[in-house]
Write an enzyme that holds these catalytic residues in place. Structure first.
Site, PDB file in Angstrom:
ATOM      1  CG  ASP A 203      -0.258   0.011   2.536  1.00 50.84           C
ATOM      2  OD1 ASP A 203       0.787  -0.637   2.667  1.00 50.84           O
ATOM      3  OD2 ASP A 203      -0.732   0.695   3.462  1.00 50.84           O
ATOM      4  CG  HIS A 516      -1.195  -7.211  -1.826  1.00 53.76           C
ATOM      5  ND1 HIS A 516      -2.395  -7.248  -2.472  1.00 53.76           N
ATOM      6  CD2 HIS A 516      -1.229  -6.115  -1.029  1.00 53.76           C
ATOM      7  CE1 HIS A 516      -3.139  -6.219  -2.085  1.00 53.76           C
ATOM      8  NE2 HIS A 516      -2.440  -5.523  -1.195  1.00 53.76           N
ATOM      9  CG  ASP A 560       3.358 -16.064  -6.711  1.00 50.17           C
ATOM     10  OD1 ASP A 560       3.253 -14.852  -6.396  1.00 50.17           O
ATOM     11  OD2 ASP A 560       4.026 -16.460  -7.684  1.00 50.17           O
ATOM     12  CD  GLU A 569       0.665  -5.651   2.002  1.00 51.25           C
ATOM     13  OE1 GLU A 569      -0.295  -6.200   2.548  1.00 51.25           O
ATOM     14  OE2 GLU A 569       0.790  -4.405   1.900  1.00 51.25           O
TER      15      GLU A 569
HETATM   16  O1  9MR Z   1       2.489  -6.706   9.399  1.00 46.26           O
HETATM   17  C1  9MR Z   1       1.192  -6.421   9.937  1.00 46.26           C
HETATM   18  C2  9MR Z   1       0.690  -7.657  10.641  1.00 46.26           C
HETATM   19  O2  9MR Z   1       1.496  -7.954  11.766  1.00 46.26           O
HETATM   20  C3  9MR Z   1      -0.755  -7.467  11.050  1.00 46.26           C
HETATM   21  O3  9MR Z   1      -1.243  -8.695  11.573  1.00 46.26           O
HETATM   22  C4  9MR Z   1      -1.570  -7.035   9.829  1.00 46.26           C
HETATM   23  C5  9MR Z   1      -3.039  -6.805  10.154  1.00 46.26           C
HETATM   24  O4  9MR Z   1      -3.207  -5.739  11.016  1.00 46.26           O
HETATM   25  O5  9MR Z   1      -1.044  -5.837   9.285  1.00 46.26           O
HETATM   26  C6  9MR Z   1       0.270  -5.974   8.833  1.00 46.26           C
HETATM   27  O6  9MR Z   1       0.741  -4.748   8.362  1.00 46.26           O
HETATM   28  C7  9MR Z   1       0.171  -4.217   7.190  1.00 46.26           C
HETATM   29  C8  9MR Z   1      -0.230  -2.802   7.519  1.00 46.26           C
HETATM   30  O7  9MR Z   1      -1.285  -2.795   8.430  1.00 46.26           O
HETATM   31  C9  9MR Z   1      -0.616  -1.993   6.275  1.00 46.26           C
HETATM   32  N1  9MR Z   1       0.411  -2.085   5.278  1.00 46.26           N
HETATM   33  C10 9MR Z   1       0.745  -3.459   4.900  1.00 46.26           C
HETATM   34  C11 9MR Z   1       1.234  -4.211   6.101  1.00 46.26           C
HETATM   35  C12 9MR Z   1       1.707  -5.611   5.718  1.00 46.26           C
HETATM   36  O8  9MR Z   1       0.665  -6.457   5.362  1.00 46.26           O
END
Ligand code: 9MR
Length: 592
Positions: A203, A516, A560, A569
Site C-alpha cells: 500500500d 501484493h 503467489d 504482500e
Molecule cells: O504486518 C502487519 C501484521 O502484523 C498485522 O497482523 C496485519 C493486520 O493488522 O497488518 C500488517 O501490516 C500491514 C499494515 O497494516 C498496512 N500495510 C501493509 C502491512 C503488511 O501487510
C-alpha cells in the site's frame, strides 16, 4: 539436463534486474538470481528444498530431502552434471508446521566455489545454486534497493530503476491534519508538508511504528557491519555522495519521520495515510487526499528511539549533513518528553479511516527501547534507569515487540557504556534468546528455529528476526551453532522452504511472481520489482482471494497471487532483516 534459470524470459529480465540492482554483470557471474517464469512454477511437490541462491564456502549447507528410499545424496556440477561429492542422508523425521517427512542432507564440508545441484535417486535434481564468497551480495543489494523502489515523492529514473522506472507519486506536501490529530496550533484541516519516506508495503501509506523497527534494523546493520556497507554501491541517486548507500536510503525515510513530529509539543503522528486503500494503480495515479492521523505514545517512542540511534550514527558525517545529528537528538528528547507526559495514548482507528492500524496496547517495550537508545547516545544514566524500570521480557523483534532492539544496541555498545550499565545482564538477555533459538534449530527435523506458532502474518520475517537474534548471540559468545542456525533461516526464506519457493522476488529458480505490491501489480508486463521478501505462509485467512490456497497447514498456506495480502504482500519491516541477515552472514562467515 534442462537449466531452469536459462530460459529466454529469464535472460531478458536478468539483465534488467542486474541493472536495476546497480550491479555489473561481472559481479553476478556466480549467482543464479533472476526473474522466474510461470513455466518454472510447476516444480515443488516432492522436490529437494535448498537455498536456491547459494551458500558461503565456509558456511553451513543443508538441504531438506523428501523421504525416499535412497540413503545418499550427490552434489553435482550444474554445468556438466558430473558428481563432485556424495554424502549420507539423515533419518526421516516429520516437521509439524508442514506435516512433511524430510531427511537432511548436510554438505557443509564442501567448500569449493562453483555452481551445483543436489541429486537424490528417485527425485528430480534440485534447483541450481552457487557456492561463492559473494553468494549473498546480489540479494543483499537488491533487498536494500527495494527501499529505493518503494520511495514516495520521487520519480524513479531509468538509470537507477531500469525497467521499473516510474513517475513520482505522493508529493505529500499538502497533507491535512485529521480531526483525531487536531491540536490548538494545528486545528483539523491544517495543511502540513511531510514528503519523502517509504511506502510501507504493498500500500502507499506511511506508518511511523513500522518505520521505526525498519529504520532501526538498517541502521543496526550499518553499525554492526560498516565494512560490508562501505564497499557497497546499489545505484541510487545519492550513491557516491560521501555517505554509504544504506545511510542515504535510511535518510530518505528519516527526513519524512522528522516532519511527522508536531513542532509545538514534540508528539508524533501515528501515520500519514489515505482514508482507504488505493486500488492497484501506480503511485502517480493515486489521487486520494492524505492525512496525518492521531499522535500516539507508540509512534512517539519509536520515533524517539530511532532519532537517538540515527543521531549517533550520523555524528561522524557532520560534513555531509551539517547539523542533522544534533537536530535528531533534540527531536528524540522532545519526543521522549511528550511520551512521559502522555504515557498511554493507544492508537484507535478513527471511524472514517480504514488503512493499516499498527495498534499496540503494550508499551513497556517501546519505553525500554527508546530509553536504551537515548542512554547509549547521551550516556545519561537517567535513561538507563528508565529502561530498567520497565524492562520487558526479551522477545523476537517485530513492529509491536521492540524490547529486544534496545538490548541489541546495548550489547553492541557495551564497552562504551557508563558504569551504571549492567553488562552481564545485557549479555544474558541476548544469550537467553539466542540459546533458545539455537536449541530449537538443533532439534528441528527441518533444521530451522521456526515452530508452528511462528507462522503468523509475515512469517518469513519472523524467521529472519530469529536469525538476527542468533547473530547477536554469535557476536557476543562465538558459539558457531548460532551462526549456522542463522544461516538456516536465510536458507529457509531462499528456498529450503516447504512451499518450494525462494521467497524473494527475482531470486532463485522459483520465486513469487505476483506479490501484493501495487506498482508490481500495475505493471503486469514486467516481472515484479526485484529484491522483495513476501510475507509468507500462515494459516489465518481474511483476504478475498477466489483461488484456493494449496494447503491450510501453517508452513504451506501460501498463495503467489496479487490478492493474497495476507501471505504475499511485501513490507519494509520484512525486507530490513533480509538486508541485515544477508550482510551479517557475508561478513561473519569466514571466507578465504
Ligand atoms: O504486518 C502487519 C501484521 O502484523 C498485522 O497482523 C496485519 C493486520 O493488522 O497488518 C500488517 O501490516 C500491514 C499494515 O497494516 C498496512 N500495510 C501493509 C502491512 C503488511 O501487510
Amino acid at each position: 539436463m534442462g537449466d531452469p534459470t536459462l530460459n529466454p524470459r529469464h535472460s531478458r529480465f536478468a539483465a534488467a534486474l542486474l541493472l536495476a540492482a546497480g550491479l555489473g554483470l561481472a559481479a553476478c557471474s556466480t549467482a543464479p538470481q533472476g526473474a522466474t517464469s510461470p513455466d518454472q512454477a510447476s516444480a515443488g511437490a516432492l522436490a529437494i528444498q535448498l537455498n536456491q541462491v547459494g551458500y558461503l564456502p565456509q558456511g553451513a549447507k543443508w538441504a531438506a530431502v523428501p523421504d525416499v528410499q535412497a540413503d545418499t545424496f550427490a552434489l553435482v556440477d550444474a554445468a556438466t552434471g558430473g558428481e563432485v561429492w556424495r554424502g549420507p542422508l539423515g533419518s526421516a523425521r516429520r516437521w509439524a508446521p508442514s506435516q512433511d517427512t524430510v531427511r537432511l542432507a548436510d554438505f557443509s564440508a564442501w567448500r569449493e566455489p562453483g555452481r551445483y545441484r543436489l541429486e537424490v535417486a528417485g527425485l528430480a535434481p534440485s534447483a541450481p545454486f552457487v557456492v561463492a564468497a559473494d553468494a549473498y551480495a546480489s540479494v543483499n543489494a537488491a533487498a536494500l534497493k527495494f527501499f529505493y523502489f518503494n520511495r514516495a515523492s520521487i520519480a524513479l529514473d531509468a538509470s537507477h530503476a531500469g525497467a521499473w522506472a516510474r513517475p513520482a507519486g505522493h508529493p505529500d506536501d499538502h497533507v491535512l491534519v485529521h480531526a483525531s490529530a487536531a491540536s490548538p496550533g494545528r486545528p483539523e484541516g491544517t495543511v502540513i508538508s511531510a514528503p519523502k519516506g517509504w511506502y510501507d508495503a504493498g500500500d502507499y501509506n506511511k506508518y511511523i511504528v513500522n518505520s521505526g523497527i525498519t529504520v532501526y534494523t538498517l541502521l543496526a546493520a550499518w553499525e554492526h557491519f560498516p565494512q560490508f556497507f562501505k564497499a557497497q554501491n546499489v545505484g541510487i541517486p545519492e550513491s557516491g555522495n560521501g555517505l554509504p548507500d544504506v545511510l542515504d536510503e535510511v535518510l530518505w525515510n528519516l527526513e519524512w519521520m522528522l516532519a511527522m513530529q508536531d513542532p509545538a509539543d514534540g508528539g508524533v503522528y501515528h501515520k500519514l495515510t489515505d482514508k482507504g486503500f488505493d486500488g492497484i494503480v501506480m503511485p502517480h495515479q493515486a489521487r486520494h487526499e492524505r492525512y496525518v492521523v492521531m499522535k500516539t505514545t507508540a509512534a512517539t517512542l519509536d520515533f524517539a528511539a530511532v532519532m537517538a540511534q540515527a543521531s549517533r550514527v550520523l555524528a561522524p558525517f557532520e560534513a555531509q549533513r551539517p547539523g542533522l545529528s544534533t537536530r535528531m537528538l533534540a527531536a528524540s528528547r522532545r519526543a521522549w518528553a511528550w511520551a512521559q507526559a502522555h504515557p498511554d495514548v493507544i492508537y484507535r482507528q478513527p471511524a472514517d479511516v480504514h488503512t493499516g492500524g499498527y495498534d499496540d496496547a503494550h508499551l513497556a517495550d517501546e519505553f525500554a527501547w527508546a530509553a536504551a537508545e537515548l542512554y547509549i547516545t547521551t550516556r545519561d544514566d537517567g535513561f538507563w534507569h528508565a529502561m530498567r524500570r520497565v524492562a520487558p521480557r526479551i522477545e523476537v523483534p517485530g513492529w509491536s515487540s521492540v524490547g529486544a532492539l534496545g538490548w541489541i544496541s546495548l550489547a553492541h555498545h557495551r564497552k562504551q557504556l557508563t558504569p551504571a550499565a549492567d553488562v552481564q545482564l545485557i549479555e544474558g538477555q541476548i544469550q537467553a534468546m539466542a540459546t533458545e533459538f539455537a536449541g530449537r534449530w538443533e532439534h528441528s527435523p527441518y533444521r530451522v528455529a521456526m515452530q508452528t506458532e511462528d507462522f503468523v502474518w509475515g512469517s518469513n520475517a519472523v524467521a529472519l528476526n530469529q536469525a538476527l537474534m542468533l547473530i547477536q548471540g554469535y557476536r557476543l559468545g562465538g558459539d558457531r551453532r548460532m551462526l549456522d542456525a542463522a544461516q538456516s533461516a536465510l536458507d529457509f526464506v531462499l528456498g529450503r522452504h516447504p512451499t518450494g519457493y525462494a521467497m524473494v522476488t527475482g531470486f532463485g529458480a522459483r520465486s513469487p511472481l505476483h506479490p501484493h505490491h501495487r506498482p508490481s501489480g500495475a505493471m503486469p508486463q514486467l516481472p515484479p520489482v526485484p529484491g522483495m521478501l513476501v510475507g509468507g505462509p500462515h494459516p489465518g485467512r481474511g483476504d478475498d482471494c477466489k483461488a484456493p490456497y494449496p494447503s491450510q497447514l501453517p508452513a504451506k498456506s501460501y498463495l503467489d497471487a496479487l490478492c493474497s495480502y495476507t501471505t504475499n504482500e511485501i513490507a519494509i519491516n520484512w525486507n530490513a532483516p533480509l538486508v541485515y541477515v544477508s550482510a551479517a552472514l557475508s561478513a561473519l562467515t569466514y571466507t578465504p
